[in-house]
Design an enzyme around this catalytic site. Structure first.
Site, PDB file in Angstrom:
ATOM      1  N   PHE A   1       0.706  -2.408 -10.816  1.00 12.40           N
ATOM      2  CA  PHE A   1      -0.565  -1.499 -11.302  1.00 12.40           C
ATOM      3  C   PHE A   1      -0.954  -0.733 -10.429  1.00 12.40           C
ATOM      4  CE2 PHE A   1      -4.666  -0.715 -13.012  1.00 12.40           C
ATOM      5  CZ  PHE A   1      -4.984  -0.828 -14.115  1.00 12.40           C
TER       6      PHE A   1
ATOM      7  N   LYS B   1      -3.798   2.089  -0.348  1.00 14.15           N
ATOM      8  CA  LYS B   1      -4.173   0.801  -0.232  1.00 14.15           C
ATOM      9  C   LYS B   1      -3.432  -0.206  -1.198  1.00 14.15           C
ATOM     10  CE  LYS B   1      -8.654   1.010  -2.594  1.00 14.15           C
ATOM     11  NZ  LYS B   1      -8.351   0.108  -3.720  1.00 14.15           N
TER      12      LYS B   1
ATOM     13  N   LYS C   1     -11.870   2.239  -6.317  1.00 19.47           N
ATOM     14  CA  LYS C   1     -10.585   1.948  -7.171  1.00 19.47           C
ATOM     15  C   LYS C   1     -10.442   0.460  -7.295  1.00 19.47           C
ATOM     16  CE  LYS C   1      -9.469   6.178  -7.383  1.00 19.47           C
ATOM     17  NZ  LYS C   1     -10.739   6.731  -8.021  1.00 19.47           N
ATOM     18  N   ASP C   2      -9.626  -0.259  -8.153  1.00 11.22           N
ATOM     19  CA  ASP C   2      -9.290  -1.549  -8.360  1.00 11.22           C
ATOM     20  C   ASP C   2      -8.924  -2.210  -6.979  1.00 11.22           C
ATOM     21  OD1 ASP C   2      -9.769  -1.148 -11.117  1.00 11.22           O
ATOM     22  OD2 ASP C   2      -7.874  -1.028 -11.688  1.00 11.22           O
ATOM     23  N   LYS C   3      -9.006  -3.458  -6.924  1.00  9.04           N
ATOM     24  CA  LYS C   3      -8.564  -4.400  -5.846  1.00  9.04           C
ATOM     25  C   LYS C   3      -7.303  -4.637  -6.064  1.00  9.04           C
ATOM     26  CE  LYS C   3      -8.970  -8.525  -3.232  1.00  9.04           C
ATOM     27  NZ  LYS C   3      -9.564 -10.061  -2.816  1.00  9.04           N
TER      28      LYS C   3
END
Length: 645
Positions: A121, A248, A277-279
């Protein structure tokens, strides 16, 4: 185009090899935090929770050791075996609990594994100029004003430790003396530069002591000097903000900024960004930081795990939240079961029609007490219920210390006793208990106010989202996928109703629906009445959404009900090894890593898909439309227990 009820679901491993990798990462990070290494990154690292300024809850240096203990407790609390986790998640939410019930496409659903690896993802931010952020350049802008490379190595680990303690007021000394071993003017200059650039807030002077030269470091202006970039040390010709691309892995944006701020010894609030943003993903986004050189930032690449910084430039402005055009997603769905025809139908529908713009499951929390229930109680001015919903025991997956804290609260209603059971006091429960201890049980409003403002507003925004999801499902059930008289469309920033004579000028892609508030209008058909009925059932007045506490007054907003993704592309690939990556990331390309050769007749199939979405839309809702699956943790873990045996 017809609407379709949800009927199939996907499988997902809740404990894949990447979860193990994540645990290993935590361990490695702790080792790094506690060690003093020989490079210029050797220092202790503690996460700082960003507090909105209006909460006046700034963390002082005295509390930092307590913070580090809390982080270790949070990290060390592991999930149990998959079956017990699935059993606990029986009490979680499903999509239908939060109004997510409809689909817009007619294809038959199929299953696939979403985020089996976090590297499946990938999110690239799209700036306001339409440019997609990529990490493709590690070079540092040439600048004669930058300190020499020796600046980063001239101080010993012991010097850095003493200077850090001085900077953070961790010792009683008013200054730190560093002996100049090889006394030359050049060497003294480098030490002066090193202290000032690596430890913002400290100033230096040279002194003779017993025939030896010492550089004396001291605070320039008391505690306010900590982490305030010095104006006089920044060249006038250079933009005040260093913009860079942050790559990241498996970290959310605020966690990343907290880590960067600790390595740089600055406060997190000098960083700015356009969106979080998503982890559990690989994400690439632009960040700006006030008066930190690209040279210093580039040095962090030597010591940061799961982060890379690059594409540096100096500009005269920070970034503003919401300034982005959206995000570009690259997603791999593994072990798919759909036929080629099903996949083609699903992806063509996503590209041509789109998906319902529901608020995703992460908006509503993961425990048996959804965030929207707390938001509803706030809007009802029912503060006893707010307190009870946050603190009461609940079934399901929670950390052990939270369970003990809730049990103590249920038994004694004593905030001091409950707080003693809670080693992690920066969580919402801990903050509320501290507030109750400070203000008393009769002043819950003030006690609740100790929680940072953004966290408090999250609850009422969750309630708005809950109402919106339910109303959109009703709207699609009642009128399908066409614009009808009484619907709302936007003309500029103003919402207007579609009149009978104009209905042919609009499509479902023009229609918006309101989030409830005092500054919105509602559809002029059955759904307008449905809004009122839903709020009446919740003891709220749709015509009076102002709250006696201004922060909790809802003005409302408008949101498109159907989103059609842009730049939609897809490919089905075969593979044998579930651990291998199926596309190259920005970092892979920079490091020259080739894509693994995939077998044409592999035993598994994966769907690689790409698409761009505007801000505040949920990629999981687009994927839900493709697979026809329930994206809730509860549903996925229940189904996966058998598969994991």
């Amino acid at each position: 185009m017809e609407t379709v009820e949800m009927n199939t679901v996907s499988l997902k491993r809740p404990h894949s090899e990447d979860d193990v990798a994540s645990a290993d990462e935590i361990k490695r990070q702790k080792i790094l935090e506690k060690s003093k290494t020989g490079n210029d990154c050797g220092q202790s690292i503690e996460t700082v929770t960003e507090q909105p300024e209006d909460t006046k809850n700034e963390i002082t240096p005295n509390e930092e050791s307590e913070e580090q203990e809390e982080e270790e407790l949070e990290d060390s609390d592991e999930d149990g075996d998959p079956e017990s986790f699935a059993d606990m998640m029986k009490h979680g939410l499903t999509e239908s609990d939060v109004g997510i019930t409809k689909f817009v496409s007619s294809h038959k659903g199929f299953s696939g594994i979403l985020k089996e690896r976090y590297s499946d993802f990938v999110v690239h931010e799209i700036g306001k100029d339409g440019r997609v952020s990529h990490l493709d350049d590690f070079s540092v802008p040439v600048d004669d004003e930058d300190p020499s490379e020796e600046t980063f190595t001239v101080l010993s680990d012991e010097d850095k430790q003493r200077l850090e303690e001085l900077q953070l007021f961790k010792n009683k000394e008013a200054s730190v003396a560093i002996e100049v071993i090889e006394d030359t003017k050049e060497k003294r200059t480098v030490i002066h530069q090193a202290v000032k650039s690596l430890f913002p807030g400290l100033e230096t002077k040279t002194e003779d002591r017993d025939g030896k030269k010492y550089i004396i470091a001291y605070h320039a202006a008391g505690k306010k000097a900590l982490a305030n970039p010095r104006k006089h040390s920044w060249p006038k010709s250079r933009g005040s903000y260093c913009h860079f691309v942050l790559y990241k892995e498996n970290k959310d944006t605020m966690d990343a900024i907290n880590v960067l701020s600790k390595f740089l010894r600055v406060k997190p609030n000098i960083f700015s960004y356009m969106g979080t943003k998503d982890k559990r993903a690989i994400t690439v986004q632009e960040i700006a930081v006030l008066r930190i050189t690209a040279q210093r930032l580039a040095h962090l690449n030597k010591c940061l795990m799961n982060f890379k910084l690059g594409n540096f430039s100096y500009k005269n402005h920070p970034l503003k939240l919401g300034e982005l055009q959206g995000n570009h997603f690259t997603v791999v769905l593994r072990n798919i079961t759909g036929t080629d025809d099903q996949i083609e139908q699903a992806m063509h529908s996503l590209r041509e029609i789109g998906f319902i713009n529901y608020y995703g499951m992460q908006r509503f929390g993961t425990t048996a007490v959804p965030t929207y229930q707390i938001g509803r109680a706030i809007l009802q001015n029912n503060w006893n219920e707010v307190m009870d919903l946050i603190l009461k025991p609940r079934p399901g997956a929670e950390k052990g210390y939270l369970v003990k804290c809730r049990e103590e609260w249920a038994k004694t209603k004593d905030p001091a006793a409950a707080l003693k059971k809670l080693p992690v006091k920066r969580c919402v429960e801990g903050q509320l208990l501290r507030g109750l201890l400070k203000y008393g049980m009769k002043n819950i409003i003030s006690a609740f106010g100790i929680i940072p403002r953004n966290n408090r507003l999250m609850y009422i925004h969750s309630y708005q989202s809950y109402v919106w999801n339910n109303m959109v499902s009703k709207r699609i059930e009642e009128y399908g996928l066409r614009a009808v008289p009484g619907d709302l469309i936007l003309k500029g920033a103003t919402a207007v109703h579609i009149e009978e004579g104009d209905v042919d000028n609009y499509t479902i892609h023009d229609v918006v629906m309101p989030l409830p508030g005092f500054d919105v209008i509602y559809p002029k058909h059955k759904i307008g009445e449905a809004y009122k009925e839903m709020l009446v059932a919740d003891n709220l007045d749709i015509n009076n959404m102002r709250h006696k506490i201004r922060d909790y007054s809802l003005s409302g907003a408008y949101r498109k009900i159907i989103i059609r993704p842009q730049n939609v592309n897809w490919e089905v690939v075969a593979y044998d090894d579930p651990k291998i990556p199926l596309f190259t990331t920005d970092l892979d390309k920079l490091e020259g890593k080739p894509l693994p050769v995939l077998p044409p007749d592999g035993k598994f199939r994966a769907l690689k898909m790409e698409f761009s979405l505007p801000p505040s839309t949920y990629a999981t809702m687009a994927i839900r439309e493709v697979l026809k699956m329930d994206t809730s943790i509860k549903n996925q873990t229940q189904l996966n227990t058998t598969w994991l045996r």
